[in-house]
Design a protein around this motif. Structure first.
Motif, PDB file in Angstrom:
ATOM      1  N   PRO A  12       0.815  -1.217   0.000  1.00 41.71           N
ATOM      2  CA  PRO A  12       0.000   0.000   0.000  1.00 41.71           C
ATOM      3  C   PRO A  12       0.852   1.273   0.000  1.00 41.71           C
ATOM      4  N   ALA A  13       0.205   2.399  -0.193  1.00 43.05           N
ATOM      5  CA  ALA A  13       0.889   3.688  -0.219  1.00 43.05           C
ATOM      6  C   ALA A  13       1.591   3.958   1.114  1.00 43.05           C
ATOM      7  N   GLY A  14       2.836   4.396   1.040  1.00 39.96           N
ATOM      8  CA  GLY A  14       3.564   4.772   2.242  1.00 39.96           C
ATOM      9  C   GLY A  14       4.230   3.616   2.973  1.00 39.96           C
ATOM     10  N   ASP A  34       9.907   1.627 -11.029  1.00 41.23           N
ATOM     11  CA  ASP A  34       8.795   2.203 -10.266  1.00 41.23           C
ATOM     12  C   ASP A  34       7.561   2.195 -11.186  1.00 41.23           C
ATOM     13  N   THR A  35       6.623   1.268 -10.972  1.00 42.22           N
ATOM     14  CA  THR A  35       5.477   1.193 -11.898  1.00 42.22           C
ATOM     15  C   THR A  35       4.421   2.256 -11.603  1.00 42.22           C
ATOM     16  N   GLY A  36       4.343   2.691 -10.325  1.00 39.06           N
ATOM     17  CA  GLY A  36       3.383   3.743  -9.984  1.00 39.06           C
ATOM     18  C   GLY A  36       3.653   5.006 -10.792  1.00 39.06           C
ATOM     19  N   ALA A  38       4.439   5.224 -13.847  1.00 42.08           N
ATOM     20  CA  ALA A  38       3.806   5.138 -15.173  1.00 42.08           C
ATOM     21  C   ALA A  38       2.330   5.523 -15.088  1.00 42.08           C
ATOM     22  N   TYR A  39       1.646   5.027 -14.049  1.00 38.85           N
ATOM     23  CA  TYR A  39       0.231   5.398 -13.870  1.00 38.85           C
ATOM     24  C   TYR A  39       0.119   6.897 -13.592  1.00 38.85           C
ATOM     25  N   ARG A  40       1.039   7.403 -12.782  1.00 36.09           N
ATOM     26  CA  ARG A  40       1.033   8.841 -12.478  1.00 36.09           C
ATOM     27  C   ARG A  40       1.344   9.673 -13.723  1.00 36.09           C
ATOM     28  N   ALA A  41       2.293   9.208 -14.523  1.00 36.08           N
ATOM     29  CA  ALA A  41       2.671   9.954 -15.730  1.00 36.08           C
ATOM     30  C   ALA A  41       1.503   9.990 -16.719  1.00 36.08           C
ATOM     31  N   VAL A 102      -7.481   6.563 -13.371  1.00 38.31           N
ATOM     32  CA  VAL A 102      -6.795   6.147 -14.601  1.00 38.31           C
ATOM     33  C   VAL A 102      -6.398   4.667 -14.469  1.00 38.31           C
ATOM     34  N   ALA A 103      -5.931   4.297 -13.265  1.00 40.45           N
ATOM     35  CA  ALA A 103      -5.423   2.934 -13.040  1.00 40.45           C
ATOM     36  C   ALA A 103      -6.518   1.874 -13.033  1.00 40.45           C
ATOM     37  N   ARG A 104      -7.767   2.294 -12.870  1.00 40.54           N
ATOM     38  CA  ARG A 104      -8.824   1.282 -12.817  1.00 40.54           C
ATOM     39  C   ARG A 104      -9.309   0.897 -14.229  1.00 40.54           C
ATOM     40  N   VAL A 108      -5.902   0.203 -19.935  1.00 41.10           N
ATOM     41  CA  VAL A 108      -4.710   0.937 -19.481  1.00 41.10           C
ATOM     42  C   VAL A 108      -3.785  -0.021 -18.741  1.00 41.10           C
ATOM     43  N   ARG A 109      -4.344  -0.832 -17.854  1.00 34.38           N
ATOM     44  CA  ARG A 109      -3.533  -1.781 -17.091  1.00 34.38           C
ATOM     45  C   ARG A 109      -2.863  -2.782 -18.030  1.00 34.38           C
ATOM     46  N   ALA A 110      -3.645  -3.297 -18.986  1.00 33.42           N
ATOM     47  CA  ALA A 110      -3.094  -4.295 -19.913  1.00 33.42           C
ATOM     48  C   ALA A 110      -1.911  -3.710 -20.680  1.00 33.42           C
ATOM     49  N   GLY A 132       5.135  -2.045  -7.127  1.00 35.33           N
ATOM     50  CA  GLY A 132       3.833  -1.462  -7.427  1.00 35.33           C
ATOM     51  C   GLY A 132       2.720  -2.077  -6.596  1.00 35.33           C
ATOM     52  N   ARG A 133       1.619  -2.436  -7.274  1.00 34.61           N
ATOM     53  CA  ARG A 133       0.471  -3.005  -6.576  1.00 34.61           C
ATOM     54  C   ARG A 133       0.159  -4.429  -7.028  1.00 34.61           C
ATOM     55  N   ASP A 134       0.457  -4.708  -8.306  1.00 35.56           N
ATOM     56  CA  ASP A 134       0.083  -6.008  -8.885  1.00 35.56           C
ATOM     57  C   ASP A 134       1.278  -6.722  -9.493  1.00 35.56           C
ATOM     58  N   ILE A 135       2.477  -6.428  -8.989  1.00 33.69           N
ATOM     59  CA  ILE A 135       3.684  -7.025  -9.575  1.00 33.69           C
ATOM     60  C   ILE A 135       3.796  -8.499  -9.173  1.00 33.69           C
ATOM     61  N   ARG A 159       4.831   8.529   7.771  1.00 33.99           N
ATOM     62  CA  ARG A 159       5.930   8.619   6.801  1.00 33.99           C
ATOM     63  C   ARG A 159       5.577   9.576   5.667  1.00 33.99           C
ATOM     64  N   ARG A 160       4.357   9.454   5.179  1.00 32.41           N
ATOM     65  CA  ARG A 160       3.945  10.324   4.082  1.00 32.41           C
ATOM     66  C   ARG A 160       3.831  11.793   4.511  1.00 32.41           C
ATOM     67  N   SER A 161       3.300  12.007   5.717  1.00 33.14           N
ATOM     68  CA  SER A 161       3.157  13.387   6.210  1.00 33.14           C
ATOM     69  C   SER A 161       4.521  14.045   6.316  1.00 33.14           C
ATOM     70  N   SER A 178      -8.175   7.090   0.928  1.00 30.48           N
ATOM     71  CA  SER A 178      -9.174   6.983  -0.126  1.00 30.48           C
ATOM     72  C   SER A 178      -8.531   6.404  -1.386  1.00 30.48           C
ATOM     73  N   ARG A 179      -7.248   6.700  -1.622  1.00 33.12           N
ATOM     74  CA  ARG A 179      -6.558   6.115  -2.775  1.00 33.12           C
ATOM     75  C   ARG A 179      -6.401   4.602  -2.587  1.00 33.12           C
ATOM     76  N   ASP A 180      -5.970   4.180  -1.385  1.00 36.26           N
ATOM     77  CA  ASP A 180      -5.844   2.745  -1.118  1.00 36.26           C
ATOM     78  C   ASP A 180      -7.188   2.035  -1.293  1.00 36.26           C
ATOM     79  N   GLN A 182      -9.760   2.926  -3.187  1.00 36.39           N
ATOM     80  CA  GLN A 182     -10.092   2.852  -4.621  1.00 36.39           C
ATOM     81  C   GLN A 182      -9.235   1.800  -5.317  1.00 36.39           C
ATOM     82  N   ASP A 183      -7.925   1.816  -5.029  1.00 38.48           N
ATOM     83  CA  ASP A 183      -7.009   0.875  -5.678  1.00 38.48           C
ATOM     84  C   ASP A 183      -7.329  -0.573  -5.300  1.00 38.48           C
ATOM     85  N   SER A 184      -7.777  -0.776  -4.052  1.00 34.51           N
ATOM     86  CA  SER A 184      -8.074  -2.131  -3.565  1.00 34.51           C
ATOM     87  C   SER A 184      -9.208  -2.781  -4.327  1.00 34.51           C
TER      88      SER A 184
HETATM   89  O1  CDP Z   1       4.026   5.797  -3.987  1.00 33.29           O
HETATM   90  P1  CDP Z   1       2.550   5.765  -3.784  1.00 33.29           P
HETATM   91  O2  CDP Z   1       2.181   4.650  -2.901  1.00 33.29           O
HETATM   92  O3  CDP Z   1       1.939   7.066  -3.434  1.00 33.29           O
HETATM   93  O4  CDP Z   1       1.854   5.397  -5.162  1.00 33.29           O
HETATM   94  P2  CDP Z   1       2.522   4.915  -6.480  1.00 33.29           P
HETATM   95  O5  CDP Z   1       3.233   3.645  -6.265  1.00 33.29           O
HETATM   96  O6  CDP Z   1       3.236   6.055  -7.084  1.00 33.29           O
HETATM   97  O7  CDP Z   1       1.224   4.573  -7.359  1.00 33.29           O
HETATM   98  C1  CDP Z   1       0.335   5.582  -7.771  1.00 33.29           C
HETATM   99  C2  CDP Z   1      -0.957   4.923  -8.201  1.00 33.29           C
HETATM  100  O8  CDP Z   1      -0.741   4.125  -9.368  1.00 33.29           O
HETATM  101  C3  CDP Z   1      -1.616   3.995  -7.207  1.00 33.29           C
HETATM  102  O9  CDP Z   1      -2.418   4.708  -6.288  1.00 33.29           O
HETATM  103  C4  CDP Z   1      -2.452   3.083  -8.125  1.00 33.29           C
HETATM  104  O10 CDP Z   1      -3.667   3.712  -8.486  1.00 33.29           O
HETATM  105  C5  CDP Z   1      -1.593   2.997  -9.376  1.00 33.29           C
HETATM  106  N1  CDP Z   1      -0.769   1.779  -9.464  1.00 33.29           N
HETATM  107  C6  CDP Z   1      -1.370   0.623  -9.923  1.00 33.29           C
HETATM  108  O11 CDP Z   1      -2.591   0.611 -10.150  1.00 33.29           O
HETATM  109  N2  CDP Z   1      -0.638  -0.506 -10.125  1.00 33.29           N
HETATM  110  C7  CDP Z   1       0.695  -0.501  -9.893  1.00 33.29           C
HETATM  111  N3  CDP Z   1       1.402  -1.589 -10.129  1.00 33.29           N
HETATM  112  C8  CDP Z   1       1.317   0.666  -9.414  1.00 33.29           C
HETATM  113  C9  CDP Z   1       0.551   1.797  -9.189  1.00 33.29           C
END
Ligand code: CDP
Ligand code: CDP
Length: 226
Positions: A12-14, A34-36, A38-41, A102-104, A108-110, A132-135, A159-161, A178-180, A182-184
């Motif tokens: 998860p984030a942080g 860093d795959t996140g 790419a989603y951010r970009a 965007v990530a949902r 885009v994911r494919a 990332g999240r789904d590596i 840590r994030r603060s 809220s991001r976690d 949504q991503d979950s």
């Molecule tokens: O570093 P932080 O935890 O803030 O997030 P990140 O790793 O930069 O990822 C940003 C966003 O990209 C996540 O909130 C997900 O929506 C998406 N993401 C994803 O869907 N799958 C991944 N493998 C990596 C990121």
């Protein structure tokens, strides 16, 4: 064997994925992906073009000329879109606020999953850490080393603060949660899949977390090579 060591890290984030992966890669002489980023970009790019992320077809269409480049050398990290350095811009709260939408989008994911696999295949170091999240589950389910990096909600928020200025701790916490949430809904990164080792960094400092990851890579990569 001379096979490349593929390391997959989710969480998860942080939880410390980016900073710990980068430092572990540096220590091992590995690449770091860093795959996140790419989603951010992509979120940054569609925002730049005035595309509403709710318009999924338009976001998918934008992939056609999404010119994305990332540095995988931990000592030369960069994120560029169309040659523009967006490393800082993609961390802005306005991007964090839309990245999940965007990530949902499944096409885009494919698309990005293929891109991540291509980067892993063409990397030329003895190993590569991808986070990332789904590596561990989708991008590299067969990686010899798969880690779920966790930390208590409290530790992650703190840590994030500490990193983000100009936002109250309460806002940081609210946005992260809220991001976690949504991503979950799209991928499960809170529970370890079969064969994935959990490293809980709640009570570990930064160096101890790096060491735990490096030790696991040494142990598991050695095991799968023999
Ligand atoms: O570093 P932080 O935890 O803030 O997030 P990140 O790793 O930069 O990822 C940003 C966003 O990209 C996540 O909130 C997900 O929506 C998406 N993401 C994803 O869907 N799958 C991944 N493998 C990596 C990121
Ligand atoms: O990529 P992710 O969102 O999982 O986390 P990060 O951005 O790499 O880490 C967030 C912050 O936590 C960074 O400033 C790390 O230095 C810090 N951290 C820590 O204080 N203690 C740890 N055991 C791990 C990370």
């Amino acid at each position: 064997t001379t096979d490349k060591i593929v390391v997959a890290i989710d969480g998860p984030a942080g939880s410390g994925k980016s900073s710990v992966s980068k430092a572990a890669a540096r220590r091992l002489g590995f690449s770091y992906q860093d795959t996140g980023a790419a989603y951010r970009a992509l979120a940054w790019y569609v925002a730049e073009r005035g595309i509403d992320t709710a318009d999924e077809a338009a976001v998918v269409e934008a992939l056609r000329d999404f010119d994305y480049a990332i540095g995988i050398d931990p000592d030369n990290y960069f994120v560029r879109v169309g040659g523009i350095d967006v490393e800082e811009a993609i961390r802005e709260p306005r991007i964090s606020a839309i990245v999940s939408s965007v990530a949902r989008i499944l096409p885009v994911r494919a698309y990005l999953v293929e891109l991540f696999r291509h980067v892993i295949e063409t990397s030329d170091t003895p190993g590569i850490i991808t986070e990332g999240r789904d590596i561990t589950t989708v991008v590299c389910p067969d990686a010899p080393v798969r880690i779920l990096l966790t930390a208590s909600e409290e530790a992650r928020m703190a840590r994030r603060s500490a990193e983000i200025s100009g936002q109250s701790a309460a806002d940081v916490a609210k946005n992260l949660l809220s991001r976690d949430a949504q991503d979950s809904r799209v991928v499960d990164f809170m529970n370890a899949a079969d064969g994935v080792t959990v490293i809980d960094s709640t009570d570990l400092d930064f160096d101890q977390t790096i060491q735990a990851v490096v030790d696991l890579i040494d142990a598991q990569a050695g095991e799968s090579a023999s």
